[in-house]
Write an enzyme that holds these catalytic residues in place. Structure first.
Site, mmCIF file in Angstrom:
data_model
loop_
_atom_site.group_PDB
_atom_site.id
_atom_site.type_symbol
_atom_site.label_atom_id
_atom_site.label_comp_id
_atom_site.label_asym_id
_atom_site.label_seq_id
_atom_site.Cartn_x
_atom_site.Cartn_y
_atom_site.Cartn_z
ATOM 1 N N CYS B 154 -54.003 -25.920 35.766
ATOM 2 C CA CYS B 154 -53.667 -26.899 36.796
ATOM 3 C C CYS B 154 -54.875 -27.315 37.628
ATOM 4 O O CYS B 154 -54.767 -28.193 38.485
ATOM 5 C CB CYS B 154 -52.560 -26.373 37.702
ATOM 6 S SG CYS B 154 -53.072 -24.921 38.635
ATOM 7 N N CYS B 272 -12.424 -9.158 13.268
ATOM 8 C CA CYS B 272 -13.118 -8.996 14.538
ATOM 9 C C CYS B 272 -12.142 -8.511 15.603
ATOM 10 O O CYS B 272 -10.918 -8.617 15.440
ATOM 11 C CB CYS B 272 -13.744 -10.325 14.949
ATOM 12 S SG CYS B 272 -14.543 -10.278 16.560
ATOM 13 N N CYS B 274 -11.413 -9.965 18.147
ATOM 14 C CA CYS B 274 -10.646 -11.108 18.657
ATOM 15 C C CYS B 274 -9.444 -11.405 17.776
ATOM 16 O O CYS B 274 -8.683 -12.331 18.048
ATOM 17 C CB CYS B 274 -11.540 -12.339 18.768
ATOM 18 S SG CYS B 274 -12.108 -12.998 17.188
ATOM 19 N N CYS B 279 -15.990 -13.343 6.989
ATOM 20 C CA CYS B 279 -16.684 -12.694 5.898
ATOM 21 C C CYS B 279 -18.023 -12.210 6.433
ATOM 22 O O CYS B 279 -18.815 -13.008 6.935
ATOM 23 C CB CYS B 279 -16.894 -13.654 4.735
ATOM 24 S SG CYS B 279 -17.937 -12.942 3.461
ATOM 25 N N CYS B 282 -21.261 -13.843 4.394
ATOM 26 C CA CYS B 282 -21.788 -15.200 4.545
ATOM 27 C C CYS B 282 -21.418 -15.823 5.886
ATOM 28 O O CYS B 282 -21.825 -16.953 6.169
ATOM 29 C CB CYS B 282 -21.292 -16.085 3.407
ATOM 30 S SG CYS B 282 -19.502 -16.292 3.371
ATOM 31 N N CYS B 323 -20.143 -59.877 -12.832
ATOM 32 C CA CYS B 323 -20.218 -59.783 -11.367
ATOM 33 C C CYS B 323 -20.345 -58.333 -10.886
ATOM 34 O O CYS B 323 -20.368 -58.076 -9.687
ATOM 35 C CB CYS B 323 -19.007 -60.442 -10.720
ATOM 36 S SG CYS B 323 -17.473 -59.551 -10.978
ATOM 37 N N CYS B 333 -3.475 -54.622 -22.761
ATOM 38 C CA CYS B 333 -4.297 -54.697 -23.953
ATOM 39 C C CYS B 333 -5.776 -54.725 -23.605
ATOM 40 O O CYS B 333 -6.149 -54.668 -22.451
ATOM 41 C CB CYS B 333 -3.923 -55.934 -24.772
ATOM 42 S SG CYS B 333 -4.450 -57.456 -23.973
ATOM 43 N N CYS B 338 -11.607 -60.410 -15.618
ATOM 44 C CA CYS B 338 -12.040 -59.891 -14.317
ATOM 45 C C CYS B 338 -11.343 -60.683 -13.227
ATOM 46 O O CYS B 338 -11.388 -61.914 -13.202
ATOM 47 C CB CYS B 338 -13.564 -60.008 -14.190
ATOM 48 S SG CYS B 338 -14.158 -59.543 -12.555
ATOM 49 N N CYS B 363 -10.358 -54.762 -31.659
ATOM 50 C CA CYS B 363 -11.766 -55.135 -31.610
ATOM 51 C C CYS B 363 -12.386 -54.794 -32.946
ATOM 52 O O CYS B 363 -12.329 -53.654 -33.406
ATOM 53 C CB CYS B 363 -12.470 -54.375 -30.496
ATOM 54 S SG CYS B 363 -14.231 -54.660 -30.481
#
Lengths: 219, 533
Positions: B154, B272, B274, B279, B282, B323, B333, B338, B363
């Site tokens: 300072c 716990c 509570c 787990c 993890c 598109c 069929c 579209c 086809c």
């Protein structure tokens, strides 16, 4: 505590003005002591030699307990400096900051960062790749940048053939490589940005297949 | 779990926790796959630290703050600390951020002359190389200590007479004014959330600021926050401890039987103080038995991942080549039009319909190799997707049912009231319904995770046995759920009650069988998974 901040910054500016040997200058923009411009010459025996580098300095409220904010105003071609924004990657500007560090000592640290790049911890990945792949090419590009942006005298740093630097030089690319793609009809700007991204330099040129480049160019 | 019991030895806790009432409800008998654990309150956690510190203090003959800094540096591993300390005390101290005990009481006598600078660790860091003239800073403070002193932070000058009250140096001898120390330490605690690793202000100096000094410097509120951060660091640095993840609970679970390397064969579910389960492996805020922690993580990532949506799109849709609209064919069929751009094309080969001429509904490029390959890959993708969706839907169903718990309880309560009134049963006599609901909910959570388990299991005989158990439990739960939804008629109440009680016991039994078999299977290494565990 803002009194202490002001007192300290003013003292730092005074001390720096008194010190003639370090060649570092710190000046106020307007009358605001918390927004400053620092400047220093490019270190000798580096591509930055002869250049003059300006740094934007913002003093945070909690200075000196929080690190000062610095970024380059002058464009610099360096692995730890963003070529676009001037942002700097340096430990003492982050976690390694200590309250005893000063604006002057931090600017000196920036100066020595220009001497010793740390390419493994880069701010600008493209520049770092260039640095690692082709050191001579990197140095040439950094010199071009120093001439173009940091007023480094062209004669002193021996620009290639004395001609003004082209956009390819500035990107660190060989003119013939750029031309080989612009001849195909791609815009020059696009070619340069793609070749930069792919690090199309030095030995890499033989490793990157033309189709890879074309693929990027068509994106 | 009373502190007297723990007092004897803090770090060996073949625990007596299970004798406690709260544990008795959940784990009446300890199974092979259960883990022993203790529930600690915050104050007990603080006591643990105090005891560990006191222990080191006596063994190594150090003051409490030094012992604490050493312990934190060595991750609260007393044995490792003692070993390293006896090997090379000055190295252990220097590594931990304390210079050798030439100045053990530095923090209590702030007027220590900075001769200690010779004993400070060499400062070779990446940053210090680039920093200007640190030596001059040092010599300046060293010289001025005789007369007056200017704080390098300072820039205020302090006359020699006020040095002992207004300025302060740690054992490393770097002197700063008290105000700057306060500002610095408060900023570190409040802004940066640091606690155990607050270092000296000098650049490159790794000297740690002792807790006792911090308490002297900062206001009580910050000091409290500092202590809280220290506790958090203690728990996260200690492998045998874990905070209870449930909101508002400050308890810590202590368990030494579930280190990370064991998590491929146990599922350390604990309860716990509570009342909530978690787990220990993890930190999952509920039981995820019988599934291993790693599989739970994989599963959650998979479910959250958009890749499954993409998978579905890939399996079920094609894009209009004109598109780019995404189209799902849901019948009819192969002559597609579209909706958006009116482009007419063949769904099979995606070519324009005009080329198909008169070959309606068939086809003529269908048998070409490229078309067959495309269809094969589409079929494969669809199969793997269907498999995933099969397990996911069942998992999600049980998840949803578990979320509807509250409603289930409410409805059952209403029915219990109705039964009390219409059937002249006492309050105690209708409690069977509530117990049955509890059983259903527990079983549903287990079932939910069993589908995650099944998704990752390789197909073999063991897996079939697992799925048999799963199916039995699933059926039993559905039957019990059905019975619980019945409206009790006055004359049939006693029969319904008997049915529910029986079915409830059966569900409980099937539940235990599935759980027992699966968890034991890990220990016996019976399960084979399609992923590495």
């Amino acid at each position: 505590m803002s009194d202490a901040r002001l007192r300290r910054v003013q003292k730092e500016i005074r001390d720096c003005a008194k010190d003639k040997t370090s060649n570092i200058s710190i000046d106020m923009i307007d009358e605001n002591p918390f927004h400053l411009i620092g400047a220093f010459p490019g270190p000798p025996d580096t591509p930055y030699e002869g250049g003059y580098y300006e740094v934007d300095i913002v003093i945070p409220d909690a200075y000196p307990f929080q690190p000062v904010k610095m970024k380059f105003i002058t464009k610099v071609y360096h692995p730890n400096v963003s070529s676009a924004s001037g942002a700097i990657c340096l430990d003492i500007l982050k976690d390694a900051w200590s309250p005893v560090l000063t604006l002057k000592s931090t600017l000196i640290s920036l100066q020595s960062l220009l001497c010793e790049p740390v390419p493994n911890d880069p701010q600008d990945a493209e520049v770092a790749k260039h640095y690692l792949a082709d050191r001579a090419g990197f140095n040439a590009t950094a010199k071009h940048w120093a001439q173009a942006y940091a007023q480094a005298p062209a004669s002193k740093v021996k620009a290639t053939h004395g001609k003004p630097a082209t956009d390819a030089d500035m990107a660190g690319l060989a003119e013939e490589n750029v031309v080989s793609f612009t001849d195909m009809g791609f815009p020059r700007e696009k070619v340069i940005s793609v070749l930069k991204k792919l690090n199309y330099r030095g030995n890499n040129v033989s490793n990157i297949h033309e189709s890879t480049v074309l693929e990027e160019l068509f994106k | 779990m009373s502190s007297d019991e723990d007092a004897n030895d803090y770090f060996e806790y073949e625990d007596d926790g299970f004798e406690d009432d709260e544990m008795d409800q959940e784990a009446p008998v300890k199974k092979d796959y259960d883990v022993a654990y203790n529930v600690k309150t915050l104050s007990q956690v603080i006591d643990m630290q105090k005891k560990a510190i006191a222990n080191i203090q006596t063994v190594l003959e150090l003051d409490a703050s030094t012992a604490a800094i050493l312990l934190r540096h060595f991750g609260w591993n007393s044995e490792k600390l003692q070993e390293q300390f006896f090997n090379d005390p000055s190295k252990a101290l220097t590594d931990a951020g304390l210079s050798p005990p030439s100045s053990p009481s530095a923090h209590t006598s702030p007027l220590l002359p900075p001769t200690a600078s010779s004993s400070t660790p060499p400062r070779i860091t990446r940053s210090s190389k680039r920093v200007a003239t640190p030596a001059t800073t040092r010599s300046r403070s060293a010289v001025s200590i005789q007369t007056s002193f200017e704080c390098p932070v300072c820039c205020i000058e302090y006359p020699a007479a006020s040095l002992s009250t207004k300025t302060l140096a740690l054992g490393c001898g770097h002197r700063f004014c008290r105000d700057c120390w306060v500002e610095y330490v408060v900023g570190k605690i409040r802004t940066d959330g640091e606690s155990a690793k607050i270092q000296c202000m000098e650049n490159g100096c790794h000297r740690i600021v002792k807790g006792s000094l911090i308490d002297q410097l900062v206001d009580p509120d910050t000091s409290q926050r500092y202590r809280k951060l220290l506790n958090e660091a203690f728990v996260s640095d200690t492998a045998t401890l874990r905070w209870c993840p449930h909101p508002g609970c400050e308890n810590v679970i202590e368990c030494s039987q579930a280190p990370p390397r064991m998590l491929n064969q146990i599922v350390p579910t604990v309860t716990c103080g509570c009342g909530n389960e978690l787990c220990f492996g993890c930190g999952f805020a509920a039981s995820h038995r019988p599934v291993l922690c790693k599989l739970v993580k994989l599963w959650q990532k998979k479910c959250a991942d958009d890749s499954e949506t993409a998978n579905w799109l890939q399996a079920n849709t094609k894009e209009c080549i004109k598109c780019q609209s995404t189209i799902e064919k849901n019948g009819g069929c192969n002559h597609m039009t579209c909706k958006k751009c009116k482009w007419e094309f063949c769904w099979v080969c995606m070519g324009p319909w005009s080329e198909h001429g008169t070959a309606w509904y068939q086809c003529n490029r269908y048998d070409e190799k490229s078309g067959m390959d495309a269809r094969d890959s589409q079929a494969k993708s669809r199969a793997s997707l269907e498999r995933y969706l099969h397990y996911f839907n069942r998992w999600a169903n049980h998840e949803l049912s578990a979320k509807l718990d509250a409603d289930f309880y409410k409805n059952t309560e209403k029915k219990m009231e109705a039964m009390q009134q219409s059937g002249n049963l006492s309050w105690i006599e209708v409690q069977f319904a509530k117990q049955a609901v509890d059983t259903v909910i527990r079983a549903r959570i287990t079932l939910k995770w069993s589908y995650c388990m099944a998704f990752y299991l390789k197909r073999n005989n063991q897996t079939e046995l697992f799925e048999d158990n799963q199916r039995d439990l699933e059926r039993a739960v559905e039957n019990l759920g059905y019975l619980l939804e019945q409206n009790p008629e006055p004359d049939s109440i006693s029969k319904l009650r008997a049915d529910i009680t029986n079915q409830s016991a059966y569900v409980q039994k099937r539940h235990d069988i599935l759980m027992d078999d699966t968890l034991k299977g890990y220990l016996e290494r019976r399960w084979e998974f399609s992923v590495d565990i």
